[in-house]
Design a protein around this motif. Structure first.
Motif, mmCIF file in Angstrom:
data_model
loop_
_atom_site.group_PDB
_atom_site.id
_atom_site.type_symbol
_atom_site.label_atom_id
_atom_site.label_comp_id
_atom_site.label_asym_id
_atom_site.label_seq_id
_atom_site.Cartn_x
_atom_site.Cartn_y
_atom_site.Cartn_z
ATOM 1 N N ALA A 1 0.824 -1.219 0.000
ATOM 2 C CA ALA A 1 0.000 0.000 0.000
ATOM 3 C C ALA A 1 0.859 1.270 0.000
ATOM 4 O O ALA A 1 0.618 2.208 0.758
ATOM 5 C CB ALA A 1 -0.949 -0.002 1.197
ATOM 6 N N VAL A 2 1.879 1.278 -0.863
ATOM 7 C CA VAL A 2 2.744 2.460 -0.995
ATOM 8 C C VAL A 2 1.980 3.553 -1.741
ATOM 9 O O VAL A 2 1.342 3.285 -2.760
ATOM 10 C CB VAL A 2 4.038 2.115 -1.767
ATOM 11 C CG1 VAL A 2 4.871 3.372 -2.012
ATOM 12 C CG2 VAL A 2 4.849 1.089 -0.982
ATOM 13 N N ARG A 3 2.040 4.772 -1.216
ATOM 14 C CA ARG A 3 1.363 5.890 -1.880
ATOM 15 C C ARG A 3 2.214 6.360 -3.072
ATOM 16 O O ARG A 3 3.388 6.690 -2.912
ATOM 17 C CB ARG A 3 1.163 7.045 -0.904
ATOM 18 C CG ARG A 3 0.387 8.220 -1.500
ATOM 19 C CD ARG A 3 -0.997 7.762 -1.973
ATOM 20 N NE ARG A 3 -1.723 8.826 -2.623
ATOM 21 C CZ ARG A 3 -2.579 9.631 -2.006
ATOM 22 N NH1 ARG A 3 -2.786 9.504 -0.696
ATOM 23 N NH2 ARG A 3 -3.225 10.557 -2.660
ATOM 24 N N VAL A 4 1.611 6.353 -4.265
ATOM 25 C CA VAL A 4 2.293 6.797 -5.485
ATOM 26 C C VAL A 4 1.448 7.864 -6.157
ATOM 27 O O VAL A 4 0.249 7.670 -6.365
ATOM 28 C CB VAL A 4 2.527 5.625 -6.466
ATOM 29 C CG1 VAL A 4 3.228 6.118 -7.718
ATOM 30 C CG2 VAL A 4 3.340 4.527 -5.806
ATOM 31 N N ILE A 5 2.057 8.985 -6.496
ATOM 32 C CA ILE A 5 1.367 10.052 -7.223
ATOM 33 C C ILE A 5 2.148 10.313 -8.499
ATOM 34 O O ILE A 5 3.324 10.670 -8.451
ATOM 35 C CB ILE A 5 1.281 11.344 -6.386
ATOM 36 C CG1 ILE A 5 0.570 11.086 -5.048
ATOM 37 C CG2 ILE A 5 0.565 12.448 -7.160
ATOM 38 C CD1 ILE A 5 0.575 12.280 -4.113
#
Length: 503
Positions: free
Chosen positions: A386-390
């Motif tokens: 659940a790594v946040r990637v933008i």
């Protein structure tokens, strides 16, 4: 090295950069010039990412109709395409230093703006000669005289206004005046006496760098002196290698290129810095540069506990090329504040890899990517942890998404969070019946909600009217419990949404 003398010197084409405020028509002007002055079958094949290309202009004529060709010899001009967004100031500045001449674009309907003044300052500091293109003369609200007066007030003295800076009114949309503008460029180039020595060791500038998954390190360069040949050994201050592949701006493989040709080369053992000068030979790289070129090994940063000050947000930055990465880094670092300190643990060029994902996991960080795709290995790790990637292809959208993300992090933690599993009744938005599982904290009846969709975008707010456990009304539902909820909101809630209790 052959002795440089007047007999050895030959005229070289001018290298031109187009500068000015965003939305004043720089890209439209470049597109018109490219399409009108490069053969149609070749113009469409230009690789836009190379950031530079050559045209052939026939002075005093119109190449689109053939006018002027019998009496005028076609002359080359190299254009450097610089990004328009304000965050790319460093790249525009570098473009001005590499270029021989510049076109300062000013829109007739808007006059001087922030980036126009910034561009003027860059041109002065770099002592780059320039001409002015007053664009959008086709618009009914265009005011050329007003633009001239504002340029005079900014110290840009045009011909006829007490100065010697050439100018021309143009319409990048219709092409009106563009050929006359190119004539001015060639006249200015003659004044500058641009020459090169074909017998001299090759030298030039690194305009852009990137990593291609199949081909490795690529560098866009501009030759300034000598002749660049496939097989040449070249070096910069921080990198070196052998030119294994040499391509012109059309992506065609060539054996050699003379000034002022833009080219894409493959052969650097690692990415040189954007803006560095390259020279013929082996060169040398310092130990400090070796360390800079290696992947950073960053330990997990321990964030502050409650009551011990704000938590530090760790970020991994990725971009498609070095110039964009430099600009991205400047933007992101400027978004930090006392409430949410930012720590850039690594920044690099290329796709978002499994190594980047592992680094995000070990540092508890988020990944910010500009024009960078996510490879399959990274995608699996990102989903599993659940790594946040933008990511985004558009800098404006990326900045907005990061700002929204930071704004969310500055809010106090939600008292509870429910994942919506099903929607039973949405006949009236003010009385939506949904069911879900509490995944964080405690959900309480009569509370205010934020509705979150996708990767964390808050799409609206609502209010809990009633909370139920099976068929019974309850005051609260704890983590792990399933609950039904009657919600008042002007947003239609969907399965997969998360409802955050904000009190």
């Amino acid at each position: 090295m052959p002795e440089k003398s007047a007999q050895n010197l030959k005229e070289r084409p001018p290298i031109v950069v187009v500068m000015g405020h965003v939305d004043h028509g720089k890209t439209t002007l470049l597109d018109y010039i490219r399409k009108a002055n490069v053969a149609a079958k070749e113009a469409g094949g230009i690789t836009q990412s190379i950031g530079a290309y050559e045209i052939i202009h026939y002075p005093g004529g119109d190449p689109s109709t053939g006018s002027g060709r019998p009496s005028a010899e076609g002359r080359k001009i190299t254009f450097i395409d610089t990004p328009g967004h304000e965050a790319f100031s460093a790249m525009r500045s570098r473009g001005a230093h590499v270029a021989d001449l510049a076109i300062l674009v000013v829109a007739a309907d808007e006059g001087l703006k922030t980036q126009t003044k910034e561009a003027i300052d860059i041109l002065r500091k770099s002592e780059t000669p320039f001409v002015v293109a007053i664009n959008k003369i086709d618009k009914t609200n265009g005011d050329v005289e007003k633009a001239k007066n504002e340029l005079t007030a900014a110290g840009v003295l045009l011909e006829g206004y007490g100065g010697q800076i050439s100018w021309h009114g143009v319409s990048a949309k219709t092409g009106d005046g563009v050929n006359d503008l190119l004539d001015l460029i060639l006249l200015s180039a003659e004044v500058e006496h641009l020459t090169y020595d074909p017998s001299a060791p090759v030298s030039g500038f690194v305009l852009e760098t990137r990593v291609d998954r199949q081909r490795g390190s690529e560098a866009t360069i501009i030759v300034r002196n000598g002749t660049l040949k496939r097989g040449d050994m070249i070096h910069t201050e921080t990198a070196g290698g052998k030119v294994k592949i040499l391509e012109n701006f059309l992506g065609k493989t060539v054996s050699e290129l003379a000034p002022s040709a833009p080219a894409l080369i493959i052969g650097f053992e690692r990415l040189p810095r954007v803006g560095e000068e390259f020279s013929f030979g082996l060169g040398s790289v310092t130990l400090q540069d070796e360390k800079r070129g290696s992947r950073l090994q960053v330990p997990k940063v321990v964030t502050g506990k409650k009551g011990e000050g704000p938590q530090v947000l760790n970020l991994i930055l990725k971009a498609s090329d070095a110039g964009s990465l430099e600009a991205l880094s400047l933007i992101i670092r400027s978004l930090g504040n006392d409430k949410r300190p930012l720590n850039v643990v690594e920044e690099s060029v290329g796709e978002i890899s499994d190594g980047d994902a592992r680094l995000a996991v070990t540092t508890g960080g988020a990944i910010i990517g500009f024009r960078s795709k996510i490879d399959k290995g990274a995608k699996n790790l990102i989903d599993a942890h659940a790594v946040r990637v933008i990511t985004s292809e558009i800098i404006y959208d990326l900045v907005k998404a990061v700002e929204d993300f930071l704004h969310e992090l500055e809010k106090p933690p939600a008292a509870g969070e429910l994942e919506v599993l099903a929607v039973f009744n949405q006949a009236k938005p003010d009385k939506q019946l949904v069911g879900g599982r509490v995944i964080l904290g405690i959900m309480k009846g009569k509370g205010n909600l934020e509705i979150v969709r996708g990767e964390g975008t808050v799409i609206g707010t609502g209010k809990i009217l009633n909370l139920r456990d099976k068929k019974s009304d309850v005051i609260q539902a704890e983590k792990g419990k399933e609950a039904g909820m009657l919600v008042n909101s002007n947003i239609l809630i969907a399965p997969g949404d998360r409802l955050l209790l904000r009190g």
